[in-house]
Design a protein around this motif. Structure first.
Motif, PDB file in Angstrom:
ATOM      1  N   LEU A 254      43.171  97.753  24.877  1.00  0.00           N
ATOM      2  CA  LEU A 254      43.971  96.528  25.012  1.00  0.00           C
ATOM      3  C   LEU A 254      44.303  95.945  23.639  1.00  0.00           C
ATOM      4  O   LEU A 254      45.424  95.469  23.405  1.00  0.00           O
ATOM      5  N   MET A 255      43.315  95.970  22.731  1.00  0.00           N
ATOM      6  CA  MET A 255      43.560  95.451  21.389  1.00  0.00           C
ATOM      7  C   MET A 255      44.632  96.249  20.663  1.00  0.00           C
ATOM      8  O   MET A 255      45.539  95.690  20.022  1.00  0.00           O
ATOM      9  N   LYS A 256      44.549  97.565  20.762  1.00  0.00           N
ATOM     10  CA  LYS A 256      45.513  98.418  20.065  1.00  0.00           C
ATOM     11  C   LYS A 256      46.909  98.288  20.683  1.00  0.00           C
ATOM     12  O   LYS A 256      47.914  98.305  19.964  1.00  0.00           O
ATOM     13  N   GLU A 257      46.995  98.167  21.992  1.00  0.00           N
ATOM     14  CA  GLU A 257      48.300  97.998  22.621  1.00  0.00           C
ATOM     15  C   GLU A 257      48.907  96.648  22.265  1.00  0.00           C
ATOM     16  O   GLU A 257      50.111  96.536  22.061  1.00  0.00           O
ATOM     17  N   ALA A 258      48.069  95.618  22.195  1.00  0.00           N
ATOM     18  CA  ALA A 258      48.570  94.309  21.773  1.00  0.00           C
ATOM     19  C   ALA A 258      49.111  94.383  20.355  1.00  0.00           C
ATOM     20  O   ALA A 258      50.181  93.841  20.049  1.00  0.00           O
ATOM     21  N   GLU A 259      48.384  95.074  19.475  1.00  0.00           N
ATOM     22  CA  GLU A 259      48.841  95.229  18.102  1.00  0.00           C
ATOM     23  C   GLU A 259      50.189  95.944  18.057  1.00  0.00           C
ATOM     24  O   GLU A 259      51.089  95.561  17.296  1.00  0.00           O
ATOM     25  N   GLY A 260      50.359  96.978  18.897  1.00  0.00           N
ATOM     26  CA  GLY A 260      51.623  97.695  18.942  1.00  0.00           C
ATOM     27  C   GLY A 260      52.787  96.822  19.364  1.00  0.00           C
ATOM     28  O   GLY A 260      53.940  97.109  19.022  1.00  0.00           O
ATOM     29  N   LEU A 261      52.497  95.754  20.082  1.00  0.00           N
ATOM     30  CA  LEU A 261      53.533  94.804  20.495  1.00  0.00           C
ATOM     31  C   LEU A 261      53.712  93.682  19.478  1.00  0.00           C
ATOM     32  O   LEU A 261      54.518  92.769  19.681  1.00  0.00           O
ATOM     33  N   GLY A 262      52.945  93.738  18.392  1.00  0.00           N
ATOM     34  CA  GLY A 262      53.013  92.688  17.385  1.00  0.00           C
ATOM     35  C   GLY A 262      52.298  91.416  17.793  1.00  0.00           C
ATOM     36  O   GLY A 262      52.608  90.331  17.283  1.00  0.00           O
ATOM     37  N   LEU A 263      51.312  91.547  18.696  1.00  0.00           N
ATOM     38  CA  LEU A 263      50.600  90.388  19.222  1.00  0.00           C
ATOM     39  C   LEU A 263      49.102  90.525  18.961  1.00  0.00           C
ATOM     40  O   LEU A 263      48.610  91.612  18.662  1.00  0.00           O
ATOM     41  N   ALA A 264      48.384  89.432  19.095  1.00  0.00           N
ATOM     42  CA  ALA A 264      46.933  89.436  18.893  1.00  0.00           C
ATOM     43  C   ALA A 264      46.235  89.247  20.231  1.00  0.00           C
ATOM     44  O   ALA A 264      46.732  88.548  21.115  1.00  0.00           O
ATOM     45  N   LEU A 265      45.060  89.874  20.363  1.00  0.00           N
ATOM     46  CA  LEU A 265      44.255  89.695  21.563  1.00  0.00           C
ATOM     47  C   LEU A 265      43.025  88.861  21.203  1.00  0.00           C
ATOM     48  O   LEU A 265      42.089  89.368  20.590  1.00  0.00           O
ATOM     49  N   PRO A 266      43.020  87.574  21.570  1.00  0.00           N
ATOM     50  CA  PRO A 266      41.842  86.733  21.293  1.00  0.00           C
ATOM     51  C   PRO A 266      40.757  86.970  22.336  1.00  0.00           C
ATOM     52  O   PRO A 266      41.034  87.348  23.474  1.00  0.00           O
ATOM     53  N   PHE A 267      39.502  86.748  21.957  1.00  0.00           N
ATOM     54  CA  PHE A 267      38.406  86.878  22.917  1.00  0.00           C
ATOM     55  C   PHE A 267      37.241  86.012  22.469  1.00  0.00           C
ATOM     56  O   PHE A 267      37.083  85.721  21.281  1.00  0.00           O
ATOM     57  N   LEU A 268      36.434  85.623  23.433  1.00  0.00           N
ATOM     58  CA  LEU A 268      35.239  84.817  23.181  1.00  0.00           C
ATOM     59  C   LEU A 268      34.072  85.767  22.949  1.00  0.00           C
ATOM     60  O   LEU A 268      33.743  86.576  23.820  1.00  0.00           O
ATOM     61  N   ASP A 269      33.462  85.682  21.780  1.00  0.00           N
ATOM     62  CA  ASP A 269      32.420  86.633  21.402  1.00  0.00           C
ATOM     63  C   ASP A 269      31.238  86.571  22.369  1.00  0.00           C
ATOM     64  O   ASP A 269      30.992  85.560  23.023  1.00  0.00           O
ATOM     65  N   TYR A 270      30.488  87.698  22.460  1.00  0.00           N
ATOM     66  CA  TYR A 270      29.377  87.800  23.407  1.00  0.00           C
ATOM     67  C   TYR A 270      28.324  86.714  23.216  1.00  0.00           C
ATOM     68  O   TYR A 270      27.799  86.160  24.171  1.00  0.00           O
ATOM     69  N   TRP A 271      27.973  86.434  21.947  1.00  0.00           N
ATOM     70  CA  TRP A 271      26.833  85.561  21.657  1.00  0.00           C
ATOM     71  C   TRP A 271      27.251  84.405  20.749  1.00  0.00           C
ATOM     72  O   TRP A 271      28.308  84.470  20.114  1.00  0.00           O
ATOM     73  N   PRO A 272      26.442  83.366  20.656  1.00  0.00           N
ATOM     74  CA  PRO A 272      26.783  82.232  19.784  1.00  0.00           C
ATOM     75  C   PRO A 272      26.801  82.647  18.314  1.00  0.00           C
ATOM     76  O   PRO A 272      26.274  83.708  17.941  1.00  0.00           O
ATOM     77  N   ARG A 273      27.395  81.808  17.514  1.00  0.00           N
ATOM     78  CA  ARG A 273      27.473  82.066  16.080  1.00  0.00           C
ATOM     79  C   ARG A 273      26.076  82.343  15.508  1.00  0.00           C
ATOM     80  O   ARG A 273      25.112  81.631  15.774  1.00  0.00           O
ATOM     81  N   GLY A 274      25.984  83.406  14.728  1.00  0.00           N
ATOM     82  CA  GLY A 274      24.726  83.751  14.081  1.00  0.00           C
ATOM     83  C   GLY A 274      23.844  84.691  14.874  1.00  0.00           C
ATOM     84  O   GLY A 274      22.808  85.134  14.367  1.00  0.00           O
ATOM     85  N   ILE A 275      24.231  85.009  16.112  1.00  0.00           N
ATOM     86  CA  ILE A 275      23.443  85.925  16.939  1.00  0.00           C
ATOM     87  C   ILE A 275      24.259  87.191  17.191  1.00  0.00           C
ATOM     88  O   ILE A 275      25.398  87.116  17.664  1.00  0.00           O
TER      89      ILE A 275
END
Length: 572
Positions: A254-275
């Protein structure tokens, strides 16, 4: 920075037809896969609503079998969308110049271009529907597909076609995977069907799961010969979290296909900052020895970690329960349905034992692990948990020396899916499986598995869950040394120790966050838990410095630097 719009397509009429006839739509598990990955998407069951949103990437869940249903998919690609299908679309094969090959066996997929995080592993696939280019494709005028990867019958077996095929259609494309990836993840995590009989034991005698007790691992779908390797001291174990890696294949693409369209794929990371990844220690109180409980408390204090105590009836005294909770540990339930101990597999008995623990301890009990990993059926346990306010279950783990590691293909917490009778809903019970029990016990593995387990879980940024019984901690010197080794090695690899309740609370907070992309490609966010980090894939040519802590899904993923509508809204 414009975000990619992802739409999931579920033909409502086709879905109702499937459910009417008792047919599962495990492709719906793509929702759980994307939700756990923190990826914003929208599910559409009306074509008009999808047209209005105009997704850049459309994931086919269930298109339907009519010509007009298939024409609709092709038209979306013709208009510029990337359409992705994980298996299915069988009536479309001939129109795309292909022929479907029947395959009822498990296969192994070799995925090209993703070696950075797959480390050239062959991935076990339990639901494959291969298309092969037909020798009639030139006569039909169909475009020859671009093949990616390979499927094999066995890791060293004959080739069965490509892992996926890409068809260029108009200004868009159709990517058709020859593996039903969502269903494969479901089968790995939950089995192909309900547990109602013993599983098949290992021929070498190391995994005698056919002892007449129905358990979670009676339904495991990994292969004793193909999927185990030996530790440095010749302990066999399941070494690869196949389900987690298949999840990463989906997100990476999904990330690579979004890049091919000139777009970014945002996501919420698995763990809190620092973990980066989490370790969990749990105990099962089986013999309810308070002397063993005190020894365990001393060891936990010495090692500086908190743990989850799964309590079996009759349990401890109120004074001991208070000592455990005052030290910061979690009290959890240990449901006993083992017939040899007069246990009963029933909702009434589950409720009765749980209420006894709640009254005796005065604690807020939110998680459970079944005694002896006792399990049968498919969703009964999860429905009982929902009814009784149990928010997480830890039952899915190995019961034998020879099936430790990843018998269910995952180190991640996940929500299990129901069968067709419940319209393939997700159960509201987080599953947090474990890797092994009581290392250095004479009947269980030694410490040689600690390093490979921790490295494998770190590779997918999951939960390394080790089970140690208080009784064995108290009586066996080697078990105490193994406990110290687990804690020491996990800390040296950057693990953070949480209880099951803390893992559950965080995952619930992540799922309650609102992360979406509006019709104009703007990212919207709300109710973000404290510590939440939004990331996106940034191509290396953008000048991003190499930092392994930013790598996700085999790609460099810094924090989102664009505008976020409503991002100031957070929860605690």
């Amino acid at each position: 920075m414009q975000a990619v719009k992802i739409g999931l397509w579920l033909n409502r009429n086709a879905a109702e037809y499937h459910w009417k006839h008792g047919q599962n739509i495990f492709q719906l598990y793509i929702e759980e896969i994307l939700s756990h990955a923190g990826i914003p998407y929208r599910l559409f069951d009306q074509a008009e609503q999808l047209h209005a949103y105009r997704p850049d990437i459309i994931v086919n869940v269930l298109a339907g079998e009519r010509d007009e249903d298939l024409d609709r998919l092709l038209q979306w690609a013709q208009d510029g969308a990337v359409v992705i299908a994980y298996g299915g679309l069988n009536r479309l094969a001939s129109r795309m110049g292909c022929v479907e090959v029947g395959c009822r066996e498990a296969v192994y997929a070799e995925i090209e271009g993703m070696e950075s995080f797959l480390q050239e592993k062959l991935l076990r696939a339990l639901c494959s529907q291969p298309w092969l280019p037909s020798n009639r494709h030139e006569k039909s005028g169909s475009l020859l597909a671009e093949a990616q990867g390979k499927l094999r019958l066995g890791k060293a077996g004959s080739e069965l076609g490509a892992a996926s095929l890409t068809f260029r259609i108009g200004s868009g494309k159709l990517i058709r995977w020859n593996v039903d990836i969502p269903s494969t993840v479901v089968f790995l995590q939950q089995g192909r069907g309900p547990v109602y009989q013993d599983g098949i034991p290992a021929e070498d005698g190391t995994g005698g799961i056919d002892e007449g007790i129905l358990k979670a691992d009676d339904g495991m779908e990994v292969d004793w010969k193909e999927d185990r390797i030996l530790s440095d001291s010749n302990i066999p174990y399941f070494s690869i979290p196949y389900g987690d890696l298949w999840r990463e294949v989906i997100v990476h693409e999904l990330m690579k296909e979004a890049e091919g369209l000139g777009l970014a794929l945002p996501f919420l990371d698995y763990w809190p900052r620092g973990i980066e990844q989490v370790a969990l220690i749990s105990h099962d109180s089986d013999f309810n020895s308070e002397e063993a409980a005190r020894t365990t408390l001393e060891l936990l204090k010495e090692c500086g970690v908190r743990s989850t105590w799964c309590m079996i009836e009759p349990g401890y005294s109120r004074k001991m329960y208070d000592m455990i909770t005052d030290a910061g540990h979690e009290l959890a339930f240990h449901f006993n349905a083992l017939e040899a101990e007069s246990g009963i597999w029933s909702q009434d008995e589950f409720s009765r034992q749980l209420q006894h623990l709640r009254q005796a301890s005065g604690a807020d009990i939110v998680s459970n692990k079944n005694h002896y990993t006792r399990f049968e059926g498919w969703g009964e346990l999860f429905r009982w948990c929902e009814a009784e306010g149990i928010q997480a279950d830890q039952t899915r783990g190995p019961s034998k020396k020879g099936n430790v590691g990843f018998p269910f293909g995952t180190a991640h917490p996940y929500y299990p899916i129901a069968r067709a009778g419940e319209r393939n809903r997700l159960y509201d019970v987080l599953q947090v499986g474990f890797l092994t029990q009581d290392l250095e016990h004479p009947m269980l593995p030694d410490m040689s598995v600690i390093e490979p387990f921790l490295q494998a879980v770190k590779g997918v940024r999951g939960v390394a869950h080790f089970l140690f019984h208080q009784q064995h901690i108290h009586h066996i010197d080697g078990v105490r040394e193994a406990f110290r080794a687990v804690v020491g090695q996990a800390k040296s690899l950057g693990y953070t120790f949480w209880t099951c309740a803390e893992i559950t609370s965080w995952e619930q907070a992540r799922r309650n966050a609102r992360l979406s992309v509006d019709a104009n490609g703007a990212l919207e966010a709300g109710q973000l838990p404290d510590g939440a980090v939004i990331r996106y894939f940034q191509h290396p040519h953008a000048g991003l410095e190499n930092d392994s802590k930013r790598d996700r899904y085999g790609l460099p993923c810094p924090e989102w630097s664009g505008m976020i509508k409503g991002a100031a809204e957070r929860t605690r």
